[in-house]
Design a protein around this motif. Structure first.
Motif, mmCIF file in Angstrom:
data_model
loop_
_atom_site.group_PDB
_atom_site.id
_atom_site.type_symbol
_atom_site.label_atom_id
_atom_site.label_comp_id
_atom_site.label_asym_id
_atom_site.label_seq_id
_atom_site.Cartn_x
_atom_site.Cartn_y
_atom_site.Cartn_z
ATOM 1 N N ILE A 269 4.064 -6.974 3.489
ATOM 2 C CA ILE A 269 2.636 -6.959 3.123
ATOM 3 C C ILE A 269 2.126 -5.514 3.061
ATOM 4 O O ILE A 269 1.444 -5.125 2.109
ATOM 5 C CB ILE A 269 1.802 -7.795 4.115
ATOM 6 N N VAL A 270 2.485 -4.707 4.066
ATOM 7 C CA VAL A 270 2.060 -3.295 4.073
ATOM 8 C C VAL A 270 2.617 -2.581 2.841
ATOM 9 O O VAL A 270 1.898 -1.856 2.142
ATOM 10 C CB VAL A 270 2.546 -2.589 5.366
ATOM 11 N N CYS A 273 0.932 -3.787 -0.438
ATOM 12 C CA CYS A 273 -0.425 -3.214 -0.565
ATOM 13 C C CYS A 273 -0.328 -1.752 -0.977
ATOM 14 O O CYS A 273 -1.073 -1.288 -1.848
ATOM 15 C CB CYS A 273 -1.174 -3.318 0.762
ATOM 16 N N TYR A 274 0.609 -1.033 -0.352
ATOM 17 C CA TYR A 274 0.800 0.378 -0.674
ATOM 18 C C TYR A 274 1.181 0.527 -2.147
ATOM 19 O O TYR A 274 0.632 1.363 -2.866
ATOM 20 C CB TYR A 274 1.890 0.972 0.220
ATOM 21 N N PHE A 277 -1.892 -0.235 -4.409
ATOM 22 C CA PHE A 277 -2.961 0.755 -4.424
ATOM 23 C C PHE A 277 -2.485 2.134 -4.895
ATOM 24 O O PHE A 277 -3.238 2.870 -5.531
ATOM 25 C CB PHE A 277 -3.574 0.889 -3.021
ATOM 26 N N TYR A 278 -1.231 2.491 -4.551
ATOM 27 C CA TYR A 278 -0.786 3.865 -4.819
ATOM 28 C C TYR A 278 0.504 3.956 -5.603
ATOM 29 O O TYR A 278 0.985 5.047 -5.881
ATOM 30 C CB TYR A 278 -0.596 4.621 -3.487
ATOM 31 N N TYR B 126 -6.474 -0.773 3.196
ATOM 32 C CA TYR B 126 -6.299 -0.019 1.952
ATOM 33 C C TYR B 126 -7.555 -0.064 1.087
ATOM 34 O O TYR B 126 -7.927 0.927 0.451
ATOM 35 C CB TYR B 126 -5.108 -0.567 1.162
ATOM 36 N N ARG B 130 -9.648 3.168 -0.042
ATOM 37 C CA ARG B 130 -9.889 3.400 -1.474
ATOM 38 C C ARG B 130 -11.368 3.592 -1.756
ATOM 39 O O ARG B 130 -11.772 4.507 -2.486
ATOM 40 C CB ARG B 130 -9.340 2.182 -2.230
#
Lengths: 512, 146
Positions: A269-270, A273-274, A277-278, B126, B130
């Motif tokens: 999950i981490v 998400c990373y 987003f990135y 996150y 953001r």
């Protein structure tokens, strides 16, 4: 094309041979008289005697499990599932790693994990939903393959699975719905347009339509066996099952199995998400695979939160672990680390997971190694339909009290050959070859309406004798059986008196 | 470049150590030594992924995310009993089933709530980071600087 088909067939044959150990699960020999073992043997007995699930007997696992020991078609389908799942997992690993060495090594490790840790029975059940979820990942990833026919076919498959393995069929529907919505949210970066929303809706409608088509054979079966209303009541009672089956989750979280699975889940999950987003703008197949495994784990962890199934989910954590190895390999390439380094690292972790950290070994492990004598014995038992009798012989030889109690019962005046047992020892129904009650034990009959059904059974069958195991205070969860089954217990105390005591049993007789 | 050379030159030693400890763990039969070895083996196993996190561009975000999850775990561990006592017990009546939760008075949904908070915490973290970054970019001082 021919080479491909030949490759699939060869692998299919290989995995079928490797899965021969699963033959043992057509008829398991239960070593002890535990309540769980008795309930499972009870269901073998009812299936062998033509009693129907849902109508005549409470059975929560689906038609496939119920009939696999009795019916050749059910047995064939049951035995086919494992090799098909292995094939699917193998192709997935090939797709992930794109490297023969890693694909084969990871599959060998996965196979050993299933044999030693998970067991075929669990793999057949939870591996089905895992494989379906992976299939959804593939379909959603390659958008161009997501034709209406494929969505319809997936829906039909889901509907058929509901009949065969009830809970997995329901999970199939839930996972597809969630995955479909997640996929569109991901593609649109959480800015869902109206046309995308309508596209999700179309997908869901096609899938649910297919699901309904897949349910038709089951529907016909239920109507022809007059079990439709009973099945509907059974589905409605599932919510009540969750309420009385609930045990604390975090109290028992510190098992190695739980920690491993939850660590893999949280890491995924981490990491997802990373990446979202990135990371890269377009999600890779591995990302979709991780999403599918995370969804399956979150869903099955809800089941584990109700009642721990920690050791049954570790193989899904293992699949997530493979995706992390892939991602690590990609990252390490930038630092000049060779394929050999990554491979040796992977082998070390595989050894640690299998033999060092202490994951719970499957109960079946000892019996699963497919030596020829075990295979021929399993086939012989299936053909002669002697599963229940063989089990009875083993249990009676290990528990001398059983024939003593049977003799005592037959020595009782006017004994009709029928008993009712409280809190529930179905072995006596099997020994006396009587028509059993709807529920094997008071645990399954915890709801008040279920206890009323048992009371109706006692009255209709004119049961004069109740066998009460007074040594067993609690059949499950340390809840006293006299509290759990309070309505039934009050009925027994009001209408029966204690005639005598034999070993750990009180024999109650009906009051006149 | 220097980092790459250092990694490649030490990779052999690392993998040798890991393999050695794994082999010893496999043949060891003593429980206490086995547990100590396991700790070292796990630390070694986590070294490469930890290194990748530390050299990553967004390492601070990843590290703070993990710390946030650990913080939440700690908070729930410390306050679990209080939460269990605050949340209502399952109701019991003439018609209700009595299982573990009803008999011992264990809140039915506490575990699910904690579970979902934990698995959603990275998403919330996150999202918060953001949004905070976007607001920072849009702040008057930043607009003036542009």
């Amino acid at each position: 094309m021919n080479k491909r088909i030949l490759k699939y067939l060869s692998l299919g044959v290989l995995f079928s041979i490797l899965s021969l150990g699963n033959l043992e699960n057509l008829c398991r020999i239960y070593p002890t008289l535990g309540f769980d073992n008795q309930a499972l043997l009870f269901w073998n007995y009812t299936a062998a005697n033509g009693l129907l699930p849902f109508r005549d007997i409470y059975y929560p696992y689906g038609l496939l499990s119920y009939y696999k020991g009795q019916n050749i078609i059910a047995a064939f389908i049951y035995l086919l599932i494992s090799p098909v799942l292995f094939l699917g997992i193998f192709f997935t690993l090939q797709r992930v790693f794109r490297d023969k060495l890693f694909a084969i090594a990871s599959f060998v490790f996965f196979f050993l994990f299933i044999i030693i840790i998970t067991g075929f029975e669990t793999f057949t059940r939870y591996g089905s939903i895992t494989a379906l979820s992976i299939l959804y990942a593939y379909i959603f990833y390659s958008n161009k393959n997501k034709s209406r026919k494929i969505l319809l076919a997936l829906g039909v498959l889901g509907g058929i699975i509901l009949a065969l393995i009830n809970d997995i069929g329901i999970y199939t529907l839930v996972i597809f719905v969630v995955f479909s919505v997640c996929n569109k949210l991901l593609i649109s970066k959480f800015k869902l347009q109206i046309n995308q929303s309508s596209s999700v809706l179309k997908e869901l409608i096609i899938f649910i339509f297919g699901y309904s088509l897949g349910l038709i054979p089951f529907f016909i079966y239920l109507i022809s066996t007059q079990s439709l209303s009973d099945f509907s009541l059974h589905l409605l009672s599932l919510s009540e099952l969750a309420l009385f089956a609930k045990t604390p989750f975090f109290h028992s979280i510190f098992t190695v199995d739980n920690l491993f699975t939850l660590a893999m889940l949280m890491t995924a999950i981490v990491f997802l998400c990373y990446k979202f987003f990135y990371g890269d703008k377009k999600a890779s197949f591995v990302t979709y695979l991780q999403i599918s495994l995370v969804l399956v784990l979150i869903l099955l962890e809800q089941k584990s939160i109700i009642r721990s199934i920690d050791s049954q989910l570790t193989f899904i954590g293992l699949l997530l672990f493979f995706t992390f190895i892939y991602e690590l390999r990609l990252s390490w390439r930038k630092y000049g680390l060779s394929k050999l380094f990554v491979f040796v690292y992977f082998i070390n972790i595989s050894m640690i997971l299998l033999f060092v950290i202490g994951l719970r070994v499957s109960d079946e492990f000892v019996n699963q190694y497919p030596i020829p004598s075990r295979i021929s014995s399993a086939i012989k038992v299936f053909r002669s339909k002697s599963c229940v009798d063989d089990n009875l012989k083993v249990l009676i030889s290990k528990n001398r009290a059983l024939p003593e109690i049977k003799n005592e019962l037959y020595n009782t005046k006017n004994f009709s050959g029928k008993v009712f047992t409280f809190p529930g020892e179905p072995i006596f129904y099997i020994m006396l070859k009587q028509k059993p009650p709807y529920y094997p034990t008071i645990y399954e009959a915890t709801p008040i309406n279920a206890q009323e059904k048992l009371i109706t059974y006692i009255q209709k069958e004119n049961i004069d004798v109740i066998l009460y195991n007074f040594k067993t205070r609690s059949i499950q969860d340390e809840v006293p059986d006299t509290i759990r089954g309070r309505l039934l217990y009050e009925y027994i105390r009001s209408n029966y008196y204690i005639e005598k005591k034999v070993n750990d049993y009180l024999i109650f007789y009906r009051k006149n | 470049m220097k980092l790459k050379k250092a990694i490649v030159s030490n990779a052999g030693l690392y993998i040798f150590l890991l393999s050695l400890l794994t082999a010893i763990s496999l043949i060891n039969s003593n429980i206490v030594i086995g547990k100590i070895l396991l700790v070292f083996v796990l630390l070694l196993v986590l070294l490469p992924p930890a290194f990748l996190v530390l050299v990553s561009r967004y390492r601070n975000i990843l590290i703070f995310n993990v710390l946030f999850i650990l913080f939440l775990l700690g908070v729930f561990a410390v306050t679990f009993r209080k939460l269990r006592d605050i949340m209502p017990d399952p109701a019991i009546s003439k018609e209700t089933s009595i299982g573990y939760a009803q008999y011992f008075g264990y809140p039915l949904y506490l575990d699910s709530i904690i579970f979902f908070i934990l698995i959603l915490s990275p998403v919330l973290f996150y999202t918060f980071v953001r949004l905070a970054r976007k607001n920072k970019k849009k702040s008057p001082s930043n607009i003036l600087n542009e």
